[in-house]
Write an enzyme that holds these catalytic residues in place. Structure first.
Site, mmCIF file in Angstrom:
data_model
loop_
_atom_site.group_PDB
_atom_site.id
_atom_site.type_symbol
_atom_site.label_atom_id
_atom_site.label_comp_id
_atom_site.label_asym_id
_atom_site.label_seq_id
_atom_site.Cartn_x
_atom_site.Cartn_y
_atom_site.Cartn_z
ATOM 1 N N HIS A 197 0.831 -1.203 0.000
ATOM 2 C CA HIS A 197 0.000 0.000 0.000
ATOM 3 C C HIS A 197 0.867 1.254 0.000
ATOM 4 C CE1 HIS A 197 -3.206 -2.786 0.958
ATOM 5 N NE2 HIS A 197 -4.047 -1.822 0.645
ATOM 6 N N PRO A 198 0.381 2.285 -0.684
ATOM 7 C CA PRO A 198 1.139 3.542 -0.724
ATOM 8 C C PRO A 198 0.951 4.343 0.558
ATOM 9 C CG PRO A 198 -0.934 3.813 -1.870
ATOM 10 C CD PRO A 198 -0.856 2.346 -1.463
ATOM 11 N N ALA A 212 -8.787 2.718 5.360
ATOM 12 C CA ALA A 212 -9.767 2.660 4.269
ATOM 13 C C ALA A 212 -10.428 4.034 4.185
ATOM 14 C CB ALA A 212 -10.793 1.562 4.526
ATOM 15 N N VAL A 213 -9.976 4.865 3.266
ATOM 16 C CA VAL A 213 -10.324 6.283 3.262
ATOM 17 C C VAL A 213 -11.707 6.606 2.711
ATOM 18 C CG1 VAL A 213 -7.906 6.995 3.182
ATOM 19 C CG2 VAL A 213 -9.192 6.776 1.043
ATOM 20 N N PHE A 228 1.008 3.301 7.003
ATOM 21 C CA PHE A 228 -0.274 3.471 7.678
ATOM 22 C C PHE A 228 -1.384 3.089 6.703
ATOM 23 C CE2 PHE A 228 -3.888 6.381 8.596
ATOM 24 C CZ PHE A 228 -4.176 5.994 9.896
ATOM 25 N N GLU A 288 -9.607 6.824 -4.390
ATOM 26 C CA GLU A 288 -9.957 6.785 -2.972
ATOM 27 C C GLU A 288 -9.327 7.943 -2.197
ATOM 28 O OE1 GLU A 288 -10.340 1.927 -3.209
ATOM 29 O OE2 GLU A 288 -8.571 2.816 -2.273
#
Length: 170
Positions: A73-74, A124-125, A121, A89
Site C-alpha cells: 500500500h502507498p 480505508a479512506v 499506515f 480513494e
C-alpha cells in the site's frame, strides 16, 4: 471486459478463473494472489460472501504474505505513483488537495509511523475526510506493533469491501 464496470453476481459466478483474476486481481493492492484464492470459493451466494472470501484468503495467508500486502500500500498523501483505485480513494478523501502545512503533517506522520512499525499506515479512506484520517493516524502511531498490524489487516479488509461493492451489484 472492463474490469471496473459494475457487474452482477451471476456474471461474477460465470467467470472463468482467469477472467475472475483479470476482473478482481487488483482488489488487493499489487497482490493478485488474494483474488486467485478468493475465486476458488465460487460460486458466491451473495456479494457479501464474495467479500468474505477475499477476507478469508487474506487472513489465511502466512504472516509474511500479509505483511507484503500491507507494505504494497502507498503512503497516504504521498508522492508515489498510485493505482487507479488508490488515486480515486485518496482524492475522495481530499488527500489530493492538501495545503503545504497539511502535506508536511502527513509526511511527518508517515515517516514516524513507518519507522515505528516497518509498514505504511493503512486506512480505508472511502467516506472519510482528511481530518478523520489525521486523527486516526495520530492515535494509531502509539499502538503496539501487534495491535497496529491487526488494525492494518482489518483496514485492508474494509478496502476489499469498498472496492468489491463498487464493482459488483448486490
Amino acid at each position: 471486459m472492463d474490469r471496473k464496470a459494475m457487474m452482477s453476481l451471476s456474471t461474477v459466478n460465470s467467470l472463468t478463473p482467469r477472467a475472475f483474476l483479470e476482473a478482481f486481481g487488483d482488489v488487493a493492492e499489487h497482490s493478485p494472489w488474494v483474488a486467485r484464492e478468493a475465486g476458488s470459493a465460487m460460486p458466491f451466494a451473495t456479494r457479501d460472501d464474495m467479500i468474505l472470501s477475499f477476507e478469508r484468503a487474506f487472513r489465511a495467508a502466512n504472516h509474511d504474505a500479509q505483511l507484503a500486502l500491507v507494505r504494497a500500500h502507498p503512503d497516504l498523501a504521498g508522492k508515489a505513483k498510485l493505482t487507479e483505485d488508490s488515486t480515486k480513494e485518496q482524492a475522495g478523501a481530499g488527500l489530493n488537495t492538501l495545503d503545504a502545512q497539511e502535506f508536511a503533517h502527513f509526511t511527518d506522520l508517515n515517516t514516524r509511523y513507518k519507522q515505528r512499525f516497518g509498514f505504511p499506515f493503512i486506512f480505508a479512506v472511502k467516506g472519510a475526510t482528511k481530518h478523520m484520517i489525521l486523527e486516526s493516524f495520530a492515535a494509531r502511531v502509539s499502538n503496539t506493533p501487534e495491535v497496529e498490524f491487526q488494525t492494518s489487516l482489518a483496514q485492508i479488509c474494509r478496502i476489499f469491501r469498498f472496492r468489491i461493492e463498487e464493482r459488483v451489484s448486490p
